[in-house]
Scaffold this motif. Structure first.
Motif, PDB file in Angstrom:
ATOM      1  N   ASP A 187      29.342   8.355 -26.998  1.00 34.58           N
ATOM      2  CA  ASP A 187      28.625   7.179 -27.479  1.00 34.58           C
ATOM      3  C   ASP A 187      29.642   6.194 -28.036  1.00 34.58           C
ATOM      4  OD1 ASP A 187      25.980   7.711 -26.889  1.00 34.58           O
ATOM      5  OD2 ASP A 187      25.586   8.722 -28.786  1.00 34.58           O
ATOM      6  N   ASP A 188      29.425   4.930 -27.758  1.00 32.24           N
ATOM      7  CA  ASP A 188      30.396   3.917 -28.184  1.00 32.24           C
ATOM      8  C   ASP A 188      30.171   3.425 -29.606  1.00 32.24           C
ATOM      9  OD1 ASP A 188      32.601   2.218 -27.924  1.00 32.24           O
ATOM     10  OD2 ASP A 188      31.335   0.550 -27.290  1.00 32.24           O
ATOM     11  N   GLN A 189      29.216   3.967 -30.311  1.00 28.96           N
ATOM     12  CA  GLN A 189      28.964   3.491 -31.665  1.00 28.96           C
ATOM     13  C   GLN A 189      29.310   4.562 -32.689  1.00 28.96           C
ATOM     14  OE1 GLN A 189      24.891   2.564 -33.210  1.00 28.96           O
ATOM     15  NE2 GLN A 189      25.756   0.506 -33.203  1.00 28.96           N
ATOM     16  N   CYS A 190      30.140   4.195 -33.673  1.00 26.14           N
ATOM     17  CA  CYS A 190      30.486   5.094 -34.763  1.00 26.14           C
ATOM     18  C   CYS A 190      29.208   5.453 -35.528  1.00 26.14           C
ATOM     19  CB  CYS A 190      31.486   4.427 -35.702  1.00 26.14           C
ATOM     20  SG  CYS A 190      31.901   5.426 -37.157  1.00 26.14           S
ATOM     21  N   THR A 191      29.070   6.710 -35.882  1.00 27.98           N
ATOM     22  CA  THR A 191      27.871   7.148 -36.594  1.00 27.98           C
ATOM     23  C   THR A 191      27.900   6.766 -38.071  1.00 27.98           C
ATOM     24  OG1 THR A 191      28.869   9.324 -36.972  1.00 27.98           O
ATOM     25  CG2 THR A 191      27.454   9.073 -35.034  1.00 27.98           C
ATOM     26  N   HIS A 192      28.996   6.221 -38.536  1.00 23.45           N
ATOM     27  CA  HIS A 192      29.068   5.785 -39.930  1.00 23.45           C
ATOM     28  C   HIS A 192      28.956   4.276 -40.056  1.00 23.45           C
ATOM     29  CE1 HIS A 192      31.379   4.278 -43.465  1.00 23.45           C
ATOM     30  NE2 HIS A 192      30.566   5.111 -44.074  1.00 23.45           N
ATOM     31  N   GLY A 193      29.752   3.542 -39.289  1.00 22.69           N
ATOM     32  CA  GLY A 193      29.839   2.098 -39.491  1.00 22.69           C
ATOM     33  C   GLY A 193      29.182   1.244 -38.434  1.00 22.69           C
TER      34      GLY A 193
ATOM     35  N   HIS B  73      36.462   2.111 -40.712  1.00 21.07           N
ATOM     36  CA  HIS B  73      36.679   2.913 -41.918  1.00 21.07           C
ATOM     37  C   HIS B  73      37.604   4.105 -41.699  1.00 21.07           C
ATOM     38  CE1 HIS B  73      32.714   1.001 -43.065  1.00 21.07           C
ATOM     39  NE2 HIS B  73      33.541   0.609 -44.009  1.00 21.07           N
ATOM     40  N   GLY B  74      38.131   4.281 -40.489  1.00 19.90           N
ATOM     41  CA  GLY B  74      39.125   5.321 -40.245  1.00 19.90           C
ATOM     42  C   GLY B  74      38.594   6.698 -39.890  1.00 19.90           C
ATOM     43  N   SER B  75      37.287   6.853 -39.694  1.00 22.73           N
ATOM     44  CA  SER B  75      36.771   8.150 -39.251  1.00 22.73           C
ATOM     45  C   SER B  75      37.349   8.456 -37.874  1.00 22.73           C
ATOM     46  CB  SER B  75      35.251   8.126 -39.137  1.00 22.73           C
ATOM     47  OG  SER B  75      34.656   7.998 -40.392  1.00 22.73           O
ATOM     48  N   THR B  76      37.625   9.731 -37.619  1.00 26.24           N
ATOM     49  CA  THR B  76      38.067  10.136 -36.296  1.00 26.24           C
ATOM     50  C   THR B  76      37.061  11.112 -35.709  1.00 26.24           C
ATOM     51  OG1 THR B  76      39.459  11.882 -37.223  1.00 26.24           O
ATOM     52  CG2 THR B  76      40.532   9.782 -36.741  1.00 26.24           C
ATOM     53  N   PHE B  77      36.948  11.091 -34.376  1.00 27.69           N
ATOM     54  CA  PHE B  77      36.017  11.947 -33.663  1.00 27.69           C
ATOM     55  C   PHE B  77      36.767  12.717 -32.585  1.00 27.69           C
ATOM     56  CE2 PHE B  77      33.553   8.500 -35.391  1.00 27.69           C
ATOM     57  CZ  PHE B  77      32.381   9.106 -35.824  1.00 27.69           C
ATOM     58  N   ASP B  78      36.424  14.000 -32.444  1.00 23.05           N
ATOM     59  CA  ASP B  78      36.982  14.840 -31.391  1.00 23.05           C
ATOM     60  C   ASP B  78      36.346  14.420 -30.067  1.00 23.05           C
ATOM     61  OD1 ASP B  78      37.025  17.134 -29.503  1.00 23.05           O
ATOM     62  OD2 ASP B  78      38.073  18.132 -31.146  1.00 23.05           O
TER      63      ASP B  78
ATOM     64  N   ALA C  99      32.604   9.372 -41.697  1.00 21.00           N
ATOM     65  CA  ALA C  99      31.555   9.800 -40.766  1.00 21.00           C
ATOM     66  C   ALA C  99      31.272  11.286 -40.959  1.00 21.00           C
ATOM     67  CB  ALA C  99      31.965   9.533 -39.334  1.00 21.00           C
ATOM     68  N   SER C 100      30.005  11.656 -40.897  1.00 22.61           N
ATOM     69  CA  SER C 100      29.623  13.062 -41.035  1.00 22.61           C
ATOM     70  C   SER C 100      28.742  13.535 -39.882  1.00 22.61           C
ATOM     71  CB  SER C 100      28.902  13.294 -42.361  1.00 22.61           C
ATOM     72  OG  SER C 100      27.731  12.504 -42.430  1.00 22.61           O
ATOM     73  N   LYS C 101      28.272  12.607 -39.049  1.00 25.58           N
ATOM     74  CA  LYS C 101      27.426  12.952 -37.902  1.00 25.58           C
ATOM     75  C   LYS C 101      28.242  12.795 -36.622  1.00 25.58           C
ATOM     76  CE  LYS C 101      23.198  11.382 -40.096  1.00 25.58           C
ATOM     77  NZ  LYS C 101      22.163  10.347 -40.094  1.00 25.58           N
ATOM     78  N   PRO C 102      28.036  13.695 -35.657  1.00 23.06           N
ATOM     79  CA  PRO C 102      28.772  13.590 -34.392  1.00 23.06           C
ATOM     80  C   PRO C 102      28.228  12.484 -33.499  1.00 23.06           C
ATOM     81  CG  PRO C 102      27.251  15.426 -34.313  1.00 23.06           C
ATOM     82  CD  PRO C 102      27.170  14.877 -35.716  1.00 23.06           C
ATOM     83  N   VAL C 103      29.048  12.094 -32.530  1.00 18.74           N
ATOM     84  CA  VAL C 103      28.601  11.212 -31.456  1.00 18.74           C
ATOM     85  C   VAL C 103      28.295  12.085 -30.244  1.00 18.74           C
ATOM     86  CG1 VAL C 103      29.859   9.158 -32.216  1.00 18.74           C
ATOM     87  CG2 VAL C 103      30.985  10.786 -30.690  1.00 18.74           C
ATOM     88  N   ARG C 104      27.427  11.602 -29.366  1.00 19.40           N
ATOM     89  CA  ARG C 104      27.123  12.351 -28.144  1.00 19.40           C
ATOM     90  C   ARG C 104      28.316  12.307 -27.196  1.00 19.40           C
ATOM     91  NH1 ARG C 104      21.382   9.696 -27.061  1.00 19.40           N
ATOM     92  NH2 ARG C 104      22.657   8.020 -27.826  1.00 19.40           N
ATOM     93  N   VAL C 105      28.485  13.401 -26.472  1.00 22.40           N
ATOM     94  CA  VAL C 105      29.542  13.537 -25.472  1.00 22.40           C
ATOM     95  C   VAL C 105      28.868  13.707 -24.117  1.00 22.40           C
ATOM     96  CG1 VAL C 105      31.460  14.982 -24.710  1.00 22.40           C
ATOM     97  CG2 VAL C 105      31.088  14.596 -27.153  1.00 22.40           C
ATOM     98  N   TYR C 106      29.380  13.009 -23.124  1.00 21.77           N
ATOM     99  CA  TYR C 106      28.796  13.035 -21.786  1.00 21.77           C
ATOM    100  C   TYR C 106      29.795  13.616 -20.779  1.00 21.77           C
ATOM    101  CZ  TYR C 106      25.834   9.565 -24.084  1.00 21.77           C
ATOM    102  OH  TYR C 106      25.010   8.918 -24.959  1.00 21.77           O
ATOM    103  N   PRO C 107      29.311  14.361 -19.785  1.00 16.76           N
ATOM    104  CA  PRO C 107      30.195  14.882 -18.739  1.00 16.76           C
ATOM    105  C   PRO C 107      30.783  13.749 -17.886  1.00 16.76           C
ATOM    106  CG  PRO C 107      28.072  16.020 -18.716  1.00 16.76           C
ATOM    107  CD  PRO C 107      27.938  14.855 -19.642  1.00 16.76           C
TER     108      PRO C 107
END
Length: 111
Positions: A46-52, A71-76, A87-95
């Motif tokens: 998903d292209d939108q940060c779950t925090h900002g 705000h500097g959150s990083t996502f795997d 950020a504390s919520k994940p973003v969706r990952v797509y195949p």
């Protein structure tokens, strides 16, 4: 619905991201970040940060992480899980599938 064309392989260098808009089965738009990690691997999240609520495609890519520029959150990129606050919520990952020069994303099969 199945995998949709997102971009060409030549559109993205390693450690870069590209925002694309795909279509959900209900016809709505889904904003996705196509990302190449440091090793050249392909990811779609998903292209939108779950925090900002800003575009992750505008952030820095390092290894298998993407950093939100606000705000500097990083996502795997493999799991969508946040690895640093705020950020504390994940973003969706797509195949992602590569067919020749085409990068395809299946938004129906999100993690």
């Amino acid at each position: 619905m199945s995998a949709q064309f997102a971009c060409l392989v030549s559109d993205l260098d390693p450690e870069a991201a590209l925002p694309v808009e795909l279509t959900a089965p209900d016809g709505s738009d889904v904003e996705v970040a196509i990302v190449r990690d440091s090793d050249g691997g392909w990811h779609a999240i998903d292209d939108q940060c779950t925090h900002g609520a800003v575009s992750l495609a505008d952030g820095e890519v390092e290894g298998c992480l993407i950093e939100c520029w606000l705000h500097g959150s990083t996502f795997d990129l493999n799991t969508g899980m946040p690895t640093t606050p705020p950020a504390s919520k994940p973003v969706r990952v797509y195949p992602v599938t590569i067919e020749g020069e085409r990068v395809l994303v299946d938004i129906d099969a999100a993690n």
